[in-house]
Design an enzyme around this catalytic site. Structure first.
Site, PDB file in Angstrom:
ATOM      1  N   VAL A  39      24.574  41.443  41.527  1.00 17.89           N
ATOM      2  CA  VAL A  39      24.557  42.901  41.720  1.00 17.89           C
ATOM      3  C   VAL A  39      23.259  43.509  41.182  1.00 17.89           C
ATOM      4  CG1 VAL A  39      25.786  45.059  41.287  1.00 17.89           C
ATOM      5  CG2 VAL A  39      27.071  42.933  41.593  1.00 17.89           C
ATOM      6  N   LYS A 128      34.921  46.110  36.209  1.00 13.85           N
ATOM      7  CA  LYS A 128      36.322  46.556  36.285  1.00 13.85           C
ATOM      8  C   LYS A 128      37.150  46.114  35.099  1.00 13.85           C
ATOM      9  CE  LYS A 128      35.317  42.858  38.795  1.00 13.85           C
ATOM     10  NZ  LYS A 128      34.570  42.453  39.952  1.00 13.85           N
ATOM     11  N   GLY A 157      33.988  47.179  45.684  1.00 11.22           N
ATOM     12  CA  GLY A 157      32.569  46.976  46.014  1.00 11.22           C
ATOM     13  C   GLY A 157      31.899  48.212  46.575  1.00 11.22           C
ATOM     14  N   GLU A 213      34.453  35.824  40.946  1.00 13.73           N
ATOM     15  CA  GLU A 213      34.161  36.118  39.543  1.00 13.73           C
ATOM     16  C   GLU A 213      33.624  34.869  38.853  1.00 13.73           C
ATOM     17  OE1 GLU A 213      34.630  39.345  38.147  1.00 13.73           O
ATOM     18  OE2 GLU A 213      34.665  39.521  40.309  1.00 13.73           O
ATOM     19  N   ASP A 224      41.699  40.076  38.728  1.00 13.45           N
ATOM     20  CA  ASP A 224      40.646  40.985  39.194  1.00 13.45           C
ATOM     21  C   ASP A 224      41.270  42.166  39.963  1.00 13.45           C
ATOM     22  OD1 ASP A 224      37.682  41.455  39.909  1.00 13.45           O
ATOM     23  OD2 ASP A 224      38.654  41.403  41.860  1.00 13.45           O
ATOM     24  N   LYS A 228      41.400  46.341  39.054  1.00 16.10           N
ATOM     25  CA  LYS A 228      41.008  47.416  39.969  1.00 16.10           C
ATOM     26  C   LYS A 228      42.173  48.370  40.226  1.00 16.10           C
ATOM     27  CE  LYS A 228      37.636  44.347  42.121  1.00 16.10           C
ATOM     28  NZ  LYS A 228      37.468  43.312  43.142  1.00 16.10           N
ATOM     29  N   GLY A 327      29.703  41.431  46.914  1.00 14.16           N
ATOM     30  CA  GLY A 327      28.386  41.074  47.442  1.00 14.16           C
ATOM     31  C   GLY A 327      27.305  41.940  46.812  1.00 14.16           C
TER      32      GLY A 327
HETATM   33  N1  HSE Z   1      35.351  38.831  42.691  1.00 14.57           N
HETATM   34  C1  HSE Z   1      35.438  40.160  43.215  1.00 14.57           C
HETATM   35  C2  HSE Z   1      36.039  40.088  44.607  1.00 14.57           C
HETATM   36  C3  HSE Z   1      34.053  40.758  43.262  1.00 14.57           C
HETATM   37  O1  HSE Z   1      36.072  39.002  45.192  1.00 14.57           O
HETATM   38  O2  HSE Z   1      36.509  41.094  45.114  1.00 14.57           O
HETATM   39  C4  HSE Z   1      34.061  42.239  43.511  1.00 14.57           C
HETATM   40  O3  HSE Z   1      34.745  42.936  42.521  1.00 14.57           O
END
Ligand code: HSE
Length: 461
Positions: A39, A128, A157, A213, A224, A228, A327
């Site tokens: 990023v 996050k 994203g 990740e 993850d 979020k 991405g």
């Molecule tokens: N590992 C996360 C995903 C990256 O695949 O959504 C973006 O937060």
């Protein structure tokens, strides 16, 4: 008028430096980027490529004053930007207005963000886990210091979903939201369904593409997505972040045969994060799990690394936000949008800035958080049942005794030399604890082999 002019003239020697200081803030905003991975390098590239447009939108020049990174990244050209191997140099640099945290993790990142706040800097983060687990503490520190922590890139994203919830939907009472919010998981499920690819093989590709990740179990076990979801729920309902309240189930147990049977029934399996208010008692349920969705729903057709969030507001009705969930440049797009927002508001006093969770901090709600056992949904059940008369009727009897109505049944022929057959049942909506107690009874039947598969089903309409 003349008095006013005279007054300015008399004070000109005093006010000039103030005007200069104000002009400096308006003409350029200095940012420091910590972390130069996927990023970070995306942010440097986009800021360089689109500088003119970004500056025109911000109303000032956004200058990368310093980068803190343990190593350079060949994916971007740093030109003459100063680079420090110690990220804390950025937090201590008095020139910097906004620290952009892109290192990930919750230990050093938390220390770095709190240090930047202590030093009066605004913060932009894509982290996050940091916001979901420590956001309450971080926002309190930021509010105390009169600075802002912005986190658009932390969820979905490149989709501006934080802004949509915080600003675009601020007129609405939000009943529920549901989203595909982990790109890696969606990529894996899509490749398994469309190409019959092996789970581990697709995960490896997602890692190579920079989607996964650092610890990919965060993607495949739903952590993850839970991070979020917590952030989205707090913005939607106006409540403190409550990561410990999320029920979390990953995609690692989704078997290829369930993907196929779901399709036969007219559904797709998606890994969803769902936040809902109970219509009965107003309690909030937060859950992340594989979910069967009718294949005609738009969200059921969100494939690959794409994310989508469906938000149901009482005024607007259902709205769907779609885009790349991971991405380099999609995530950088959200990071830079936060930098632009902050640059525009740098002259606003703290109380006139948009609050961290959309609601004013003294107006956050203290809702009851509902455990998964109290959630009502429909279910896909798969049994491996002995192929003898009476088994199906016994199962349906147990379900009927529990007042669970059956919506569809599929029974397959036994394979050669096999005495058990796959039996799939779709139920109507029922409270999870009632379903679980019926499933426990069925599990104890001698004619059932192995563990019963249970996947939740949502109509989302
Ligand atoms: N590992 C996360 C995903 C990256 O695949 O959504 C973006 O937060």
């Amino acid at each position: 008028m003349s008095t006013y002019v005279l007054y300015l003239c008399c004070l000109s020697r005093v006010v000039t430096p103030i005007f200069l200081a104000r002009a400096k803030t308006l003409n350029s905003v200095k940012i420091g980027i910590c972390g130069l991975g996927t990023v970070g390098s995306g942010a440097v590239n986009v800021l360089g490529r689109n500088a003119d447009e970004i500056n025109a939108r911000a109303g000032c020049e956004i200058v990368i004053s310093q980068i803190g990174a343990r190593r350079d990244n060949p994916a971007c050209d740093l030109g003459d930007i100063s680079v420090s191997r110690d990220i804390f140099d950025v937090a201590e640099n008095p020139e910097i207005d906004i620290l952009v945290e892109l290192i990930g993790g919750t230990t050093v990142a938390k220390e770095l963000v709190l240090k930047a706040i202590e030093n009066g800097k605004h913060v932009v983060t894509a982290n996050k886990a940091l916001i979901a687990e420590f956001g309450n503490e971080i926002f309190a520190a930021a509010t105390e210091k009169g600075v802002t922590v912005a986190y658009e890139a932390a969820v979905a994203g490149g989709i501006p979903i934080i802004k949509a919830l915080r600003e675009g939907l601020s007129a609405n009472h939000i009943e529920w939201l549901a989203g595909i919010i982990n790109g890696t998981g969606n990529f894996i499920l899509t490749e398994m369904r469309d190409k019959g690819r092996d789970f581990a093989d697709v995960l490896k590709e997602a890692q190579e593409l920079g989607y996964a990740e650092a610890d990919p179990t965060f993607d495949v076990e739903g952590i993850d997505a839970a991070h979020k979801l917590v952030i989205l729920a707090s913005l939607a309902f106006g409540m403190p972040l409550q990561f410990d309240s999320v029920f979390t189930e990953g995609i690692s147990k989704v078997e290829p045969q369930d993907v196929i049977y779901a399709q036969e029934l007219g559904y797709r399996i998606k890994h969803l994060g769902i936040a809902s208010r109970s219509p009965e008692n107003g309690g909030i349920a937060l859950r992340v799990h594989p979910t069967l969705i009718p294949e005609k729903r738009l969200i059921a057709n969100v494939d690959g690394v794409m994310n989508a969030v469906l938000v149901n507001g009482d005024a607007v009705g259902p709205t769907l936000y779609y885009g790349p969930g991971a991405g380099a440049e999609p995530t950088a797009s959200s990071v830079i949008a936060d930098v632009v927002d902050l640059a525009r508001t740098l002259t606003a006093t703290p109380e006139h800035r948009v609050p961290h969770l959309g609601f004013q901090s003294d107006k956050l709600n203290d809702f009851d958080m509902l455990p998964i056992s109290e959630v009502e949904t429909a279910y896909y059940l798969r049994f491996s049942a002995l192929d003898t008369p009476g088994v199906l009727s016994k199962i349906t009897q147990i379900l009927s005794d529990a007042k669970i109505s059956v919506e569809a049944v599929i029974q397959k022929e036994p394979g050669a030399g096999e005495d058990h057959v796959p039996l799939i049942i779709l139920t109507d909506r029922v409270i999870e604890k009632s379903l679980d107690s019926a499933v426990t009874q069925i599990q104890q039947m001698d004619s059932i082999a192995g563990e019963i598969t249970k996947i939740r089903v949502e109509a989302l309409g």
